[in-house]
Design a protein around this motif. Structure first.
Motif, short mmCIF file in Angstrom:
data_model
loop_
_atom_site.label_atom_id
_atom_site.label_comp_id
_atom_site.label_asym_id
_atom_site.label_seq_id
_atom_site.Cartn_x
_atom_site.Cartn_y
_atom_site.Cartn_z
N VAL A 101 27.57 -0.52 -62.65
CA VAL A 101 29.16 -1.00 -62.69
C VAL A 101 29.06 -2.55 -61.77
N TYR A 102 28.15 -2.61 -60.86
CA TYR A 102 28.12 -3.68 -60.02
C TYR A 102 27.91 -5.10 -61.05
N ARG A 103 26.82 -4.77 -61.53
CA ARG A 103 25.84 -5.57 -62.50
C ARG A 103 26.89 -6.09 -63.65
N ARG A 104 27.70 -5.14 -64.17
CA ARG A 104 28.53 -5.37 -65.65
C ARG A 104 29.52 -6.33 -64.98
N LEU A 105 30.28 -5.94 -63.86
CA LEU A 105 31.45 -6.54 -63.40
C LEU A 105 30.88 -8.06 -63.16
N THR A 106 29.74 -8.24 -62.31
CA THR A 106 29.31 -9.57 -62.25
C THR A 106 29.27 -10.51 -63.56
N THR A 107 28.55 -9.76 -64.43
CA THR A 107 28.27 -10.38 -65.70
C THR A 107 29.97 -10.79 -66.48
N ILE A 108 30.92 -9.75 -66.25
CA ILE A 108 32.13 -10.17 -66.76
C ILE A 108 32.77 -11.31 -65.85
N ASP A 109 32.83 -11.25 -64.47
CA ASP A 109 33.02 -12.26 -63.83
C ASP A 109 32.63 -13.57 -64.21
N GLN A 110 31.32 -13.88 -64.31
CA GLN A 110 30.53 -15.00 -64.60
C GLN A 110 31.03 -15.56 -66.16
N ARG A 111 31.25 -14.60 -67.21
CA ARG A 111 31.86 -14.85 -68.33
C ARG A 111 33.06 -15.70 -68.16
N VAL A 112 34.03 -14.90 -67.25
CA VAL A 112 35.37 -15.45 -67.26
C VAL A 112 35.28 -16.85 -66.79
N ARG A 113 34.28 -16.91 -65.58
CA ARG A 113 34.40 -18.47 -64.79
C ARG A 113 33.98 -19.47 -66.14
#
Ligand SMILES: Nc1nc2c(ncn2[C@@H]2O[C@H](COP(=O)(O)OP(=O)(O)OP(=O)(O)O)[C@@H](O)[C@H]2O)c(=O)[nH]1
Length: 443
Positions: free
Chosen positions: A226-238
């Motif tokens: 979950v942590y890795r997925r959320l980090t990827t999503i956060d990066q994509r949004v940024r």
């Protein structure tokens, strides 16, 4: 943005018209130049036969005058001519005086001055002409008129070039706007595509997260995934936000630059419009009376005839002529005659409605265009005629009788400027024949 994209024709139309107008004036100045050359040629012919050296100089001037407009050779010939005349001065001045008809020359110079725009230099030449006594002084005025005419032709030429340049700039700017819009369209398409991809990526990541959560058995590894997925999503949004910001900044810069260029162009347009209308006012104003001149009348009558073809509203042309004007000139002098024309012209133009037209047709003849049926136009003309009697002209404290006659013609289907003027002029002739100081309707 929508307001900026007017059809090219609407943007360019006033400038096309300005260029056409300048072309027309250029032709007018060429005609004046041609007329001056013919006058100079005739004067040269008239002055031949007094002296061999002078004849040679005159012949050289005549043949140069017949060639296309080139001032430089004429200037050197003028020097030679001046020397020959100076040599002749010692021999005999009376012979020259005999061959040059000062009165005719004076009248011709007056006519030429009438065609020049109302500039201070033209006023000065008019005063110089009034004061000129001898042929030499008249010749000086003639040279002054030729110079002014040449300068005016150059001014028209310059204004024409400026209009052409601005027209080119207009086309370039319009192309630039079109390019800008095309580029914006592509950008927009690119942005939409990216938005879709971004949405899809978020959806994929969320789906993966949901299924991983559903299938997870070990809490520790679930937390890690979950942590890795959320980090990827956060990066994509940024990343997405940063691309959007860059795009918005670039759009702002491009739009600002475009607005700036358009503003510059609008300023240049205002300057040019002012100088063209100033030139137009000068060219269309009679120097002596300060009312619209023949050129302005020609333009106005053409426009009125066109309008009449469309709206069919009744319109009339009145031709007005000062009675026995030659007598006024002969008895009180040319300057007094000029004053009479000035006072009459100003008086009449002040009394007319703004929509009507009043101008000097030439000499002591004026024209008036009125939007009215003939009977109404006759009433207006009669009121103006009677008001002349109230002006009370005086010369050296003695009353001077000034009256005018007028002929009126109504616009008809198929009329041209010439046919209409001919009928008004025929009616004017009737008024003169019937005793003057009256107005007559055509036929
Ligand atoms: N002072 C002055 N006279 C001018 C000007 N233009 C034309 N004239 C003179 O106006 C006179 C017109 O004379 P005519 O055409 O014989 O006519 P008129 O004496 O008015 O007689 P009618 O028209 O028959 O009443 C001529 O002597 C011209 O030289 C001008 O700008 N100033």
């Amino acid at each position: 943005m929508g307001q900026l994209i007017e059809p090219p024709d609407r943007w360019q139309q006033p400038y096309r018209e300005a260029v056409e107008e300048l072309d027309r004036r250029e032709r007018q100045w060429r005609q004046t130049d041609e007329l001056l050359r013919r006058i100079a040629g005739r004067l040269c012919i008239a002055a031949r036969g007094l002296d061999d050296a002078l004849d040679d100089s005159l012949n050289a001037v005549i043949s140069t005058l017949r060639k296309p407009a080139e001032p430089a050779p004429l200037e050197s010939l003028l020097d030679a001519l001046t020397r020959s005349v100076a040599a002749l001065d010692h021999a005999s001045t009376t012979a020259v005086a005999k061959v040059i008809d000062g009165d005719r020359l004076r009248k011709t110079l007056h006519r030429l001055l009438d065609q020049l725009p109302a500039l201070p230099r033209a006023e000065a030449l008019r005063a110089q002409l009034e004061a000129a006594g001898r042929d030499e002084a008249l010749a000086e005025v003639a040279v002054g008129i030729a110079d002014l005419s040449q300068a005016q032709a150059s001014a028209v030429q310059r204004a024409k070039l400026e209009s052409d340049r601005l027209l080119m700039q207009f086309s370039e700017r319009l192309e630039e706007i079109a390019r800008h819009l095309k580029c914006e369209n592509e950008e927009q398409r690119g942005a939409q595509h990216e938005q879709r991809t971004f949405g899809q990526q978020l959806l994929d990541e969320t789906q993966a997260l949901i299924s991983q959560t559903r299938e997870a058995t070990d809490l520790g590894s679930l937390q890690d995934q979950v942590y890795r997925r959320l980090t990827t999503i956060d990066q994509r949004v940024r990343d997405h936000r940063s691309r959007e910001e860059t795009r918005a900044l670039a759009y702002k810069e491009r739009t600002e630059a475009l607005y700036e260029r358009i503003e510059t162009l609008e300023n240049q347009t205002r300057v040019l419009t002012r100088s063209v209308s100033k030139l137009e006012r000068q060219v269309g104003t009679d120097t002596l009376t300060r009312v619209p001149n023949r050129a302005a009348y020609d333009k106005r009558i053409a426009a009125d005839l066109q309008l009449f073809g469309r709206d069919r509203r009744p319109r009339c042309l009145a031709a007005i002529d000062v009675d026995h004007f030659k007598r006024i000139n002969d008895q009180y002098g040319h300057q007094a005659g000029d004053k009479v024309l000035q006072v009459l012209a100003q008086h009449w133009s002040r009394r007319l409605r703004d929509a009507d037209f009043f101008g000097r047709y030439g000499g002591e003849e004026f024209v008036m265009l009125i939007e009215a049926v003939p009977a109404q136009a006759l009433a207006v003309a009669n009121a103006l005629r009677l008001s002349v009697e109230q002006l009370g002209f005086h010369f050296r404290k003695q009353p001077v009788k000034v009256t005018v006659s007028c002929g009126i013609a109504g616009f008809r289907d198929g009329d041209t400027a010439l046919s209409l003027f001919d009928r008004a002029d025929a009616a004017l002739y009737e008024a003169k024949r019937n005793g003057r100081n009256r107005c007559c309707l055509e036929g």
